[in-house]
Motif scaffolding. Structure first.
Motif, short mmCIF file in Angstrom:
data_model
loop_
_atom_site.label_atom_id
_atom_site.label_comp_id
_atom_site.label_asym_id
_atom_site.label_seq_id
_atom_site.Cartn_x
_atom_site.Cartn_y
_atom_site.Cartn_z
N VAL A 271 0.84 -1.21 0.00
CA VAL A 271 0.00 0.00 0.00
C VAL A 271 0.87 1.25 0.00
O VAL A 271 0.72 2.13 -0.86
CB VAL A 271 -0.96 0.01 1.22
N ASN A 272 1.77 1.36 0.99
CA ASN A 272 2.49 2.60 1.23
C ASN A 272 3.62 2.88 0.24
O ASN A 272 3.96 4.05 0.02
CB ASN A 272 3.06 2.62 2.64
N VAL A 273 4.20 1.85 -0.33
CA VAL A 273 5.33 2.06 -1.25
C VAL A 273 4.94 1.74 -2.68
O VAL A 273 5.02 2.60 -3.56
CB VAL A 273 6.57 1.22 -0.81
N LEU A 274 4.50 0.51 -2.92
CA LEU A 274 4.18 0.14 -4.30
C LEU A 274 2.93 0.87 -4.81
O LEU A 274 2.91 1.32 -5.95
CB LEU A 274 4.02 -1.38 -4.42
N GLY A 275 1.90 0.98 -3.98
CA GLY A 275 0.69 1.70 -4.40
C GLY A 275 1.00 3.15 -4.74
O GLY A 275 0.57 3.67 -5.77
N LEU A 276 1.74 3.79 -3.87
CA LEU A 276 2.17 5.18 -4.11
C LEU A 276 2.96 5.27 -5.41
O LEU A 276 2.75 6.17 -6.22
CB LEU A 276 3.01 5.65 -2.92
N SER A 277 3.85 4.32 -5.63
CA SER A 277 4.71 4.35 -6.82
C SER A 277 3.92 4.14 -8.11
O SER A 277 4.15 4.83 -9.11
CB SER A 277 5.81 3.28 -6.70
N VAL A 278 2.98 3.20 -8.10
CA VAL A 278 2.19 2.94 -9.31
C VAL A 278 1.30 4.15 -9.61
O VAL A 278 1.19 4.58 -10.76
CB VAL A 278 1.36 1.65 -9.16
N CYS A 279 0.68 4.73 -8.59
CA CYS A 279 -0.14 5.93 -8.80
C CYS A 279 0.71 7.06 -9.37
O CYS A 279 0.28 7.78 -10.28
CB CYS A 279 -0.80 6.36 -7.49
N THR A 280 1.91 7.22 -8.84
CA THR A 280 2.81 8.28 -9.33
C THR A 280 3.19 8.05 -10.77
O THR A 280 3.13 8.96 -11.60
CB THR A 280 4.06 8.37 -8.43
N ARG A 281 3.56 6.82 -11.09
CA ARG A 281 3.93 6.49 -12.48
C ARG A 281 2.80 6.83 -13.43
O ARG A 281 3.01 7.48 -14.46
CB ARG A 281 4.28 5.00 -12.57
N GLU A 282 1.59 6.42 -13.09
CA GLU A 282 0.45 6.64 -13.97
C GLU A 282 0.09 8.12 -14.08
O GLU A 282 -0.26 8.60 -15.15
CB GLU A 282 -0.74 5.81 -13.51
N ALA A 283 0.16 8.85 -12.97
CA ALA A 283 -0.16 10.28 -13.01
C ALA A 283 0.85 11.05 -13.84
O ALA A 283 0.48 11.89 -14.68
CB ALA A 283 -0.22 10.84 -11.59
#
Length: 144
Positions: free
Chosen positions: A113-125
């Motif tokens: 949640v805290n690392v991979l979720g943040l990273s995937v959301c950032t990549r897509e944004a």
């Protein structure tokens, strides 16, 4: 923030706390806000509460620890709102147990949640912004 009125902001963890407060503030400034959360009912309540705000809140159920969920959310945003201009990564979990007492599965969930979720959301944004030539968008990470 006035220059962002009418643009699209994505807020993860929009059901409570800092995420809900951020969504509320952005709506009052006229942004179109997509509120992502696993517990969508509280985001829907927030949307009803703020229905007269200058911006609109779009509640989307999404488990940010699941890449497929995040990709579906960004697809919906692209198809319905054009893309993301602002990302506020506020979603996360905070465990009260000490690292010596938690099980590996709890550690994995926290990282997902805290690392991979943040990273995937950032990549897509960021990709959404680059694809549309947005040069004044931004990403904010709120850490737990």
């Amino acid at each position: 923030m006035e220059r962002y009125a009418g643009r699209v902001a994505l807020v993860t963890g929009a059901n409570s706390g800092i995420g809900a407060a951020t969504a509320r503030a952005l709506l009052r400034r006229g942004l179109e806000v997509v509120g992502l959360d696993n517990r969508i009912d509280r985001v829907q309540e927030l949307a009803r509460e703020l229905k007269d705000a200058p911006g609109t809140l779009y509640p989307l159920q999404c488990d940010v620890s699941c890449e497929e969920n995040v990709l579906c959310a960004f697809k919906w945003i692209k198809e319905n709102l054009g893309g993301v201009n602002v990302l506020i990564n506020s979603g996360g979990v905070c465990r009260e147990n000490l690292p010596t007492t938690e099980q590996i599965a709890e550690w994995q969930h926290t990282l997902d949640v805290n690392v991979l979720g943040l990273s995937v959301c950032t990549r897509e944004a960021v990709q959404s912004m680059l694809d549309r030539g947005v040069d004044d968008g931004f990403v904010i990470h709120i850490c737990r």
